[in-house]
Motif scaffolding. Sequence first.
Motif, PDB file in Angstrom:
ATOM      1  N   GLY A  80       2.536   6.880   9.722  1.00  0.00           N
ATOM      2  CA  GLY A  80       3.637   6.846  10.785  1.00  0.00           C
ATOM      3  C   GLY A  80       4.012   5.965  10.750  1.00  0.00           C
ATOM      4  O   GLY A  80       5.878   6.232  10.393  1.00  0.00           O
ATOM      5  N   SER A  81       3.799   4.126  10.083  1.00  0.00           N
ATOM      6  CA  SER A  81       4.881   3.337   9.815  1.00  0.00           C
ATOM      7  C   SER A  81       5.284   3.974   8.930  1.00  0.00           C
ATOM      8  O   SER A  81       6.394   3.286   8.338  1.00  0.00           O
ATOM      9  CB  SER A  81       4.452   2.415   9.991  1.00  0.00           C
ATOM     10  N   PHE A 116       5.679   6.660  14.179  1.00  0.00           N
ATOM     11  CA  PHE A 116       6.581   5.661  13.491  1.00  0.00           C
ATOM     12  C   PHE A 116       7.939   5.428  14.174  1.00  0.00           C
ATOM     13  O   PHE A 116       9.066   4.273  14.215  1.00  0.00           O
ATOM     14  CB  PHE A 116       7.435   7.416  12.700  1.00  0.00           C
ATOM     15  N   LEU A 117       7.981   6.359  15.151  1.00  0.00           N
ATOM     16  CA  LEU A 117       9.498   6.459  16.351  1.00  0.00           C
ATOM     17  C   LEU A 117       9.280   4.807  16.747  1.00  0.00           C
ATOM     18  O   LEU A 117      10.043   4.419  17.179  1.00  0.00           O
ATOM     19  CB  LEU A 117       9.557   6.886  17.561  1.00  0.00           C
ATOM     20  N   VAL A 140       1.342  -1.392  -0.164  1.00  0.00           N
ATOM     21  CA  VAL A 140      -0.191   0.192   0.123  1.00  0.00           C
ATOM     22  C   VAL A 140       0.900   1.300   0.318  1.00  0.00           C
ATOM     23  O   VAL A 140       2.003   1.317   1.131  1.00  0.00           O
ATOM     24  CB  VAL A 140      -0.630   0.061   1.105  1.00  0.00           C
ATOM     25  N   PRO A 141       0.843   1.815  -1.240  1.00  0.00           N
ATOM     26  CA  PRO A 141       1.630   3.560  -1.132  1.00  0.00           C
ATOM     27  C   PRO A 141       1.453   4.193   0.367  1.00  0.00           C
ATOM     28  O   PRO A 141       0.159   3.960   0.258  1.00  0.00           O
ATOM     29  CB  PRO A 141       1.419   3.534  -2.921  1.00  0.00           C
ATOM     30  N   CYS A 142       2.307   5.284   0.860  1.00  0.00           N
ATOM     31  CA  CYS A 142       1.998   6.371   1.264  1.00  0.00           C
ATOM     32  C   CYS A 142       1.343   7.244   0.589  1.00  0.00           C
ATOM     33  O   CYS A 142       0.949   7.339   1.370  1.00  0.00           O
ATOM     34  CB  CYS A 142       3.650   6.834   1.613  1.00  0.00           C
ATOM     35  N   ASN A 198      -7.454   5.961  14.125  1.00  0.00           N
ATOM     36  CA  ASN A 198      -5.630   5.807  15.081  1.00  0.00           C
ATOM     37  C   ASN A 198      -5.626   4.903  13.613  1.00  0.00           C
ATOM     38  O   ASN A 198      -4.145   4.751  14.004  1.00  0.00           O
ATOM     39  CB  ASN A 198      -6.273   4.641  16.210  1.00  0.00           C
ATOM     40  N   LYS A 199      -6.599   4.038  13.087  1.00  0.00           N
ATOM     41  CA  LYS A 199      -5.857   3.415  12.559  1.00  0.00           C
ATOM     42  C   LYS A 199      -5.786   3.513  11.316  1.00  0.00           C
ATOM     43  O   LYS A 199      -3.955   3.653  10.820  1.00  0.00           O
ATOM     44  CB  LYS A 199      -6.878   1.582  11.805  1.00  0.00           C
ATOM     45  N   LEU A 200      -5.668   4.165  11.020  1.00  0.00           N
ATOM     46  CA  LEU A 200      -4.995   5.927   9.837  1.00  0.00           C
ATOM     47  C   LEU A 200      -3.999   6.197   9.953  1.00  0.00           C
ATOM     48  O   LEU A 200      -2.713   6.141   8.769  1.00  0.00           O
ATOM     49  CB  LEU A 200      -6.523   6.116   8.749  1.00  0.00           C
ATOM     50  N   GLU A 201      -4.021   7.064  11.179  1.00  0.00           N
ATOM     51  CA  GLU A 201      -2.030   7.206  11.168  1.00  0.00           C
ATOM     52  C   GLU A 201      -1.684   6.494  12.066  1.00  0.00           C
ATOM     53  O   GLU A 201      -0.448   6.817  11.826  1.00  0.00           O
ATOM     54  CB  GLU A 201      -3.114   8.536  12.067  1.00  0.00           C
TER      55      GLU A 201
END
Length: 540
Positions: A291-292, A326-327, A261-263, A284-287
């Motif tokens: 983030g990943s 991400f972190l 799934v492209p960013c 929350n799932k989308l974010e």
Amino acid sequence: MEACCCNLEVDVNGEETFMVDKTVITQYSNKFARLFGKSSGATGKLKVIFHDFPGGAEGFELMLKFSYNNGTADISPSNLFLACCAAEYMEMKEPVADVSNLLEQTEKSLQEISYWTWSDLLIGLKQCQSLLVPDSSVMVERCLDTIVGRLVLASEASPCPSTSSTDSSWVRYSCDSKSTESVKTSFSRLTWWFEDLLFLSPLLVAMLVKLMLSRKMDHVVISKFLLYYQKAKFSTATTHEKCKIIEMVIDMHYDMDLSCVPCKTLFGILRVTLGLNISKCSRNKLETMIGSQLDHATLDNLLVPSPYGISYLYDVNLILRFLKAFLRRGNGLVTPIRKVASLIDLYIAEIAPDPCLKTSKFLALATAIPDSARDSYDELYHAMDMYLEVHTQLSQEERLKICCGLNFEKLSPQACLHLSQNKKFPSKFAVQALISQQSKLKNLLHMTPSTSSYNDSPCNSSGAAQKGKKNKTSEQVVLYSSNFDISTDNEKLEAHLQGMQWRVMELEKFCRKMQIQMAKITKSKASGHSYAKSLPKLCS
């Protein structure tokens, strides 16, 4: 429809009223048999009202035909699910007398679903949906599973198989109806079914996608179908329907392999959600998904407008949540986090001129990335400079907090010199920048090769003299800085800063001269093949 004795009136969902023979209908329906068991000898007409009969008047009429035709019915893909739902509702599983069982007949017909054409499957699925069958219904699962099986075969087979194939009719139908071209592109062969399934509700699409994932269908194709479905349905959907559709799209993507799934796709979904009050869980799932993959994002992706009621221009809180996700991934790779650090620095520079941006938000972004992720703090310094230029009303304490986000050891000489003359920054940081730069220059010069490396060089004596001069100059600067008193008045402070700036520039000039001299030495040694040592990287 004729009957010997129409002694029962049946109101079906307020749509239509039927006059039927109670004796005939109770012979096939356990529901009616149980209902009239105690009043079997009653005279006069009775009335029954149904409010939720599956299929309405059409479903009840199909059940009556079966009853009045001595337990036989013409079951086809066009009415199978309707007959099955009516039979279940009327409890026609075990006949009261020794007669045929409508539910048993429908189940036998359902076993032949694998031989249905593609168009028959679509008709049956539309009927299931119109009947509001629960998502646990065996009929819906069987129909969806058969459709997915066909799609899996279609993705593996040629676009138009030979007519000798057992299942060729449904594939030929799809090819002939979707295009007049004799040869299709590979991708069009994988997506010909998109338009056919647009009639499905979000609930059935979710069931369909889950089956696709379990059958290992291409996640890229599934994602494109979901986006195609969302775009097509949004044109006529209400706000509530849009929320349900986009929540389903998000939830289904969350179950996929994110590498497929492209960013860009995820940010496209995010843009669609703006202005929609979707559930917190789906948001929350989308974010988390975005983030990943934050290291694949661009600056334009991050420039998301603030939600209604927030004064600043861009949604800084959203970016902070992306960073947190991400972190939290914590894969330990250096390249992704450095990409994110560079991206965030660009973002900070973009939002810095916003006069409504709070200091706390600016500082939260500046300090969210670990120090180790940045090779240089120049971009962040320029963003801070811009922020202080716009936010002239900041207190000294707020300015100090912002400047504490800098690592002076990772500022370039140019940035340090600029900072030393920048009156928007507190004076102590100007001094700190100069001292840091002097220290780096001193270390740089101390890293030059010792005189023993140049014993055969004709420039050895001059090099030693220059080295002595260098050491003397460095020591003078260090002594100067150690005697510096930052508590003096502004005039003395400016004089000290100017003196330190001059010394830093002198050291830089001297360092460049040494680099030229060392390059000559290297060339001389290389021509004689007697010098194998490499120069320090900082001096190259």
